[in-house]
Design an enzyme around this catalytic site. Sequence first.
Site, PDB file in Angstrom:
ATOM      1  N   ASP A  42      38.167  27.460  43.308  1.00  0.00           N
ATOM      2  CA  ASP A  42      39.607  27.636  43.049  1.00  0.00           C
ATOM      3  C   ASP A  42      40.363  26.340  43.323  1.00  0.00           C
ATOM      4  O   ASP A  42      41.555  26.235  43.014  1.00  0.00           O
ATOM      5  CB  ASP A  42      40.177  28.815  43.842  1.00  0.00           C
ATOM      6  CG  ASP A  42      39.988  28.674  45.342  1.00  0.00           C
ATOM      7  OD1 ASP A  42      39.321  27.709  45.781  1.00  0.00           O
ATOM      8  OD2 ASP A  42      40.504  29.534  46.084  1.00  0.00           O
ATOM      9  N   SER A  43      39.659  25.327  43.834  1.00  0.00           N
ATOM     10  CA  SER A  43      40.249  23.986  43.936  1.00  0.00           C
ATOM     11  C   SER A  43      40.625  23.461  42.550  1.00  0.00           C
ATOM     12  O   SER A  43      41.347  22.475  42.429  1.00  0.00           O
ATOM     13  CB  SER A  43      39.278  23.021  44.624  1.00  0.00           C
ATOM     14  OG  SER A  43      37.996  23.084  44.025  1.00  0.00           O
ATOM     15  N   ASP A  81      34.722  31.132  42.358  1.00  0.00           N
ATOM     16  CA  ASP A  81      35.604  31.645  43.411  1.00  0.00           C
ATOM     17  C   ASP A  81      36.443  32.808  42.917  1.00  0.00           C
ATOM     18  O   ASP A  81      36.993  32.760  41.804  1.00  0.00           O
ATOM     19  CB  ASP A  81      36.583  30.534  43.844  1.00  0.00           C
ATOM     20  CG  ASP A  81      36.091  29.767  45.050  1.00  0.00           C
ATOM     21  OD1 ASP A  81      35.365  30.342  45.880  1.00  0.00           O
ATOM     22  OD2 ASP A  81      36.453  28.583  45.160  1.00  0.00           O
ATOM     23  N   LYS A 110      32.216  33.807  45.036  1.00  0.00           N
ATOM     24  CA  LYS A 110      32.462  33.379  46.422  1.00  0.00           C
ATOM     25  C   LYS A 110      33.833  33.893  46.838  1.00  0.00           C
ATOM     26  O   LYS A 110      34.761  33.886  46.025  1.00  0.00           O
ATOM     27  CB  LYS A 110      32.419  31.850  46.516  1.00  0.00           C
ATOM     28  CG  LYS A 110      32.781  31.321  47.912  1.00  0.00           C
ATOM     29  CD  LYS A 110      32.391  29.871  48.102  1.00  0.00           C
ATOM     30  CE  LYS A 110      33.361  28.859  47.540  1.00  0.00           C
ATOM     31  NZ  LYS A 110      34.733  28.940  48.077  1.00  0.00           N
ATOM     32  N   GLU A 112      36.693  34.088  50.352  1.00  0.00           N
ATOM     33  CA  GLU A 112      37.019  33.511  51.660  1.00  0.00           C
ATOM     34  C   GLU A 112      37.309  34.605  52.688  1.00  0.00           C
ATOM     35  O   GLU A 112      37.935  35.614  52.369  1.00  0.00           O
ATOM     36  CB  GLU A 112      38.243  32.595  51.522  1.00  0.00           C
ATOM     37  CG  GLU A 112      37.976  31.398  50.645  1.00  0.00           C
ATOM     38  CD  GLU A 112      39.162  30.436  50.559  1.00  0.00           C
ATOM     39  OE1 GLU A 112      40.156  30.603  51.305  1.00  0.00           O
ATOM     40  OE2 GLU A 112      39.084  29.513  49.735  1.00  0.00           O
ATOM     41  N   GLU A 179      33.285  25.360  55.995  1.00  0.00           N
ATOM     42  CA  GLU A 179      34.168  24.237  55.631  1.00  0.00           C
ATOM     43  C   GLU A 179      34.904  23.698  56.855  1.00  0.00           C
ATOM     44  O   GLU A 179      35.570  24.448  57.592  1.00  0.00           O
ATOM     45  CB  GLU A 179      35.179  24.691  54.561  1.00  0.00           C
ATOM     46  CG  GLU A 179      36.137  23.565  54.164  1.00  0.00           C
ATOM     47  CD  GLU A 179      36.901  23.802  52.867  1.00  0.00           C
ATOM     48  OE1 GLU A 179      36.652  24.810  52.189  1.00  0.00           O
ATOM     49  OE2 GLU A 179      37.756  22.955  52.558  1.00  0.00           O
TER      50      GLU A 179
END
Length: 264
Positions: A42-43, A81, A110, A112, A179
């Site tokens: 999602d970056s 993501d 993925k 978070e 991270e």
Amino acid sequence: MNRLDFQRMHDDGHKITMVTCYDYWTAAIVAKSNVDCLLVGDSVAMVMHGFDTTVAATVDMMVMHTKAVAKGANNKFIVTDLPFLSYRKSLDAVMDVVQAIMQAGAHAVKLEGVYGNENLIEHLVTSGVPVMGHIGLTPQYMHQLGGFKVQGRDMATANSLIEQAKLLQTLGCFAIVLECIPRTLADTITQQLSIPTIGIGAGEKTSGQVLVLQDLIGSNDSAYKFVKQYTKIHQDLLQALNQYDSEVKTVTFPSTEHCFEAKV
Ligand code: KIV
């Protein structure tokens, strides 16, 4: 490469490499490399769309970029993501999101954090969707965390991250991204798990590493402490653009070799 290869590589003591990828043309280059796995992170919202945080990533954005990456690198394992809040609504809503992302070409998703995601992770895993966890500095929580800061530096948060990692493994995650945490903590977590850990800003003891592709190719002048720039694309591209500009203006390009001639 598939989910099982992650485990095999980790068990055999082979490091796993992952890079972010958001588009067709870089995917086609990564496809020819030895890198094991691609992350449609999602970056993308920051790197490709210029937003300040990953909070701006949307499901449509992730689906579109996953399709492009899958076209360019159909030989690689692709993780996408789940974007901000898309997995914090109803189970029905998130299953639609995951279906769209997997049908766009991802092989795993993925997400978070841990707490509040327990049922979802179990449901995804038992539905045939490999899930990668992500703890430590979780950028979607940056407003809650008070910015992009190293996590787990004190005993309490370090212990909490160890517990979170164990819970993700119990819930069925096949790997976990760690991270921006101290290298010793990443080492402890990796040793206490049987599934692989993939580090970014987490030292060298994790089972593998992930970097943002644009960071490792030096697309910016400056880089975070945990980034190594393996090339300086920023300078090379600028130099190429300025040379092109100059050659057009001095009528050096196109030269004869770039021109078509009439047959008669
Ligand atoms: O979106 C992303 O690029 C990521 C990596 C930093 C792991 O989640």
